[in-house]
Design an enzyme around this catalytic site. Sequence first.
Site, PDB file in Angstrom:
ATOM      1  CG  HIS A   1     -15.793  -6.594   6.323  1.00  0.00           C
ATOM      2  ND1 HIS A   1     -15.361  -6.049   7.505  1.00  0.00           N
ATOM      3  CD2 HIS A   1     -14.719  -6.542   5.486  1.00  0.00           C
ATOM      4  CE1 HIS A   1     -14.105  -5.658   7.388  1.00  0.00           C
ATOM      5  NE2 HIS A   1     -13.699  -5.944   6.174  1.00  0.00           N
ATOM      6  CG  HIS A   2     -15.539 -13.085   6.422  1.00  0.00           C
ATOM      7  ND1 HIS A   2     -15.618 -14.197   5.602  1.00  0.00           N
ATOM      8  CD2 HIS A   2     -16.731 -13.002   7.067  1.00  0.00           C
ATOM      9  CE1 HIS A   2     -16.812 -14.760   5.760  1.00  0.00           C
ATOM     10  NE2 HIS A   2     -17.512 -14.052   6.625  1.00  0.00           N
ATOM     11  CD  GLU A   3      -9.267  -7.025   8.800  1.00  0.00           C
ATOM     12  OE1 GLU A   3      -9.425  -6.210   7.885  1.00  0.00           O
ATOM     13  OE2 GLU A   3      -8.269  -7.794   8.870  1.00  0.00           O
TER      14      GLU A   3
ATOM     15  CD  GLU B   1      -7.502   1.190   2.961  1.00  0.00           C
ATOM     16  OE1 GLU B   1      -8.486   0.858   3.621  1.00  0.00           O
ATOM     17  OE2 GLU B   1      -6.517   0.453   2.801  1.00  0.00           O
TER      18      GLU B   1
ATOM     19  CD  GLU C   1      -6.711  -2.486   0.117  1.00  0.00           C
ATOM     20  OE1 GLU C   1      -6.118  -3.308   0.830  1.00  0.00           O
ATOM     21  OE2 GLU C   1      -7.219  -1.452   0.575  1.00  0.00           O
TER      22      GLU C   1
ATOM     23  CD  GLU D   1      -2.907  -1.400   2.191  1.00  0.00           C
ATOM     24  OE1 GLU D   1      -2.826  -0.635   3.161  1.00  0.00           O
ATOM     25  OE2 GLU D   1      -3.775  -2.283   2.090  1.00  0.00           O
TER      26      GLU D   1
HETATM   27  C1  NOJ Z   1      -8.324  -2.354   5.434  1.00  0.00           C
HETATM   28  C2  NOJ Z   1      -9.173  -2.416   4.220  1.00  0.00           C
HETATM   29  O1  NOJ Z   1      -8.472  -2.019   3.068  1.00  0.00           O
HETATM   30  C3  NOJ Z   1     -10.384  -1.544   4.476  1.00  0.00           C
HETATM   31  O2  NOJ Z   1     -11.167  -1.473   3.316  1.00  0.00           O
HETATM   32  C4  NOJ Z   1     -11.158  -2.100   5.639  1.00  0.00           C
HETATM   33  O3  NOJ Z   1     -12.219  -1.242   5.910  1.00  0.00           O
HETATM   34  C5  NOJ Z   1     -10.281  -2.217   6.873  1.00  0.00           C
HETATM   35  N1  NOJ Z   1      -9.067  -2.882   6.553  1.00  0.00           N
HETATM   36  C6  NOJ Z   1     -10.973  -2.943   8.000  1.00  0.00           C
HETATM   37  O4  NOJ Z   1     -11.169  -4.279   7.651  1.00  0.00           O
HETATM   38 CA    CA Z   2      -6.043  -1.892   2.798  1.00  0.00          CA
END
Ligand code: NOJ
Ligand code: CA
Length: 718
Positions: A427-429, A522, A516, A185
């Site tokens: 969404h799966h963080e 972001e 991504e 990034e």
């Molecule tokens: C980073 C991701 O790029 C973003 O889109 C997301 O909202 C956050 N992580 C939280 O998972």
């Molecule tokens: Ca990111």
Amino acid sequence: MKKILTLLIACTAGALSAQTLQSPDKNLILTFSVQEGGKPTYALSYKGQEVIAPSHLGLELYSSNEVQFGEELKKNTDVNTSLYDGFTVEKVTTATADETWAPVWGESKTIRNHYNELVVTLRQKSTDRAMNIRFRLFNDGLGFRYEFPEQKNLVYFVVKDELTQFAMTGDHYAWWIPGDYDTQEYDYNHTRLSEIRAVNAQGRQANLSQKGFSDTGVQTSLMLKTDKGLYINLHEAALVNYGAMHLNLDDKRLIFQSWITPDANGAKGYLQAPTQTPWRTVIVSDDARDILASNITLNLNEPCALADTSWIHPMKYVGVWWEMITGMKEWSYTYDLPSVHIGITDYTKLKPHGKHGATTENVKKYIDFAAKNGFDGVLVEGWNIGWEDWFGHAKDHVFDFQTPYPDFDIDEVHRYAKSKGVKMIMHHETSSSIRNYERYMDEAYRLMNKYEYPAVKSGYVGNIVPRGENHYSQWINNHYLYAIKKAADYHIMINAHEAVRPTGLCRTYPNLIGNESARGTEYQAFGGSKPNHTTVLPFTRLIGGPMDFTPGIFEMDISKNNPNNHSHCNATIANQLSLYVTMSSPLQMAADLPENYERFPDAFQFIKDVALDWDESHYLEAEPGAYVTVARKAKGSDDWFIGNTTGIKGFTSKIALSFLKPNTRYEATIYADAKGADYKTNPQAYIIKKQKVTNKTKLSIPAVEGGGYAIRLVPVKK
Ligand code: NOJ
Ligand code: CA
């Protein structure tokens, strides 16, 4: 159609003549030879100009006493560590292929895969081991990989280093980001090769997980331009069961060497023959547009592995997201928890902090907005428990991906979305706890099926668990693919953030609809990105596949959303519209807040209208860092869309609409930077103009730095 011609060569190393291979149009010539000491060597030229000077090929293996194995494996790995010298050519096979295939989604309806192939079987006499190098030469570049056939003397082995060289012919300009095992990034640098070390030494932009390895290390896809105007792109295709490739520059000799992402023990790949490495790719042209139009990366991947793809659909979506990214809202629910214990912590007794974004009520607003404006889906982040201490501890058991917060009523959200004809996006963080994600994956995907979520955005923020692992090593890359394959079993589409940069695997697994894996929008709320970033990405990150870039920001002054956030989105509104065309993706977000779109309904109309999938794409103008102009025909429709993204300085785009259907009048709606537009001081200045055009029309449209334009063309009914 594939013709195969086999030449059996009885030879000694000294008597070897070089093998040459021409591209179908004869512009590219690959030369292969085994040089002194039995070193495999290749070189590449384009229209008589050297592109890659003679460069060595090969790998170095670990010997058994360097690797911790059980006794059984040790026997098989007790090897001579060189797979880079002592070789003679045993056999040479050539073939040619010319076929056309249809992607499930993409930049064109069909793709031609046309190449000449050379396979060299090498034998290392001292060890009686064989290794093939397979070269495929297309009109737009080269792909090659190492193959290890089944044999007695090379069964289990561990790659210590891959020694593939890419010898440059001069001190070219490069668009590069620093080599890093944990993040991609970064903003791009634009320097000569000889300047990379000094720029790297100045330090790197901070990220939540990062690990550099060398002052001259860079990531692929790497874009280069020679002083003679040749464009060269270095990347890889079909990254499977291997660490991702970086490049490390010997800046005295201007030779790049592959630098594979290691695992926690330093190993680059644990392999078992028969097997092969990913393809290494060199895309070349004297016209930058050809780099963007190249399909080498997809063509070098295996055909679609899914028997049924009817459930895979491009999606345009909005989401409960920008509110959190800009700091207006939070993913978490309460401030009353020093830590979370999944399965034990009872949220119903805790006091909400009142800034939670993913409430049923807020989600319903987005569902209404999506339904009203014709969007397919709504993404909701922060719906599930665990966000109170998700980051910073390399925590193993951090989320369960199935328990909603008390104020997110998953049944009601499902019912409401369905009643409005809108799909929810899961969404799966994972917080990079790979083990934990795999622990819950089946249950999490089953929950998605139950509530009819067709797609998931997964994320890998923070340091990887198992601790010490890197984001792009063999084991983790296998995890990303495992998640994609398993999702396919559940008919789920995947959009993975922070996962390894794509290498065309979406051909084989078209449910990988987004990644991504680069600096996305972001960062415009985290301090800003360079205004020309989106003119570099098509030449770098997008070479491997589509990006979930999340464009569409209309309010560039982030403090207008959150007074405590002084970031600025370095783009004009016209630029943001253009990205839906210049950054092709079957998954596109309108990332800004609904209220910001409601302020500019006429500009928002373009986002509502733009297609996601294409019959044809024509790159009209291109120069990395400066501008990209592309025209695309919407799939199954006569509508066309044109996008221009402009970078470092203003640019007047001059295009001929000769690709349009003859004898047809179209109404063009042009969304362009207005006079006085400026990405910093006047980003919301756009004009919308309607005019009738035909395939004879020529347009000249000015765009400012960080600006651009977008056009919709619809045939006029007679
Ligand atoms: C980073 C991701 O790029 C973003 O889109 C997301 O909202 C956050 N992580 C939280 O998972
Ligand atoms: Ca990111």
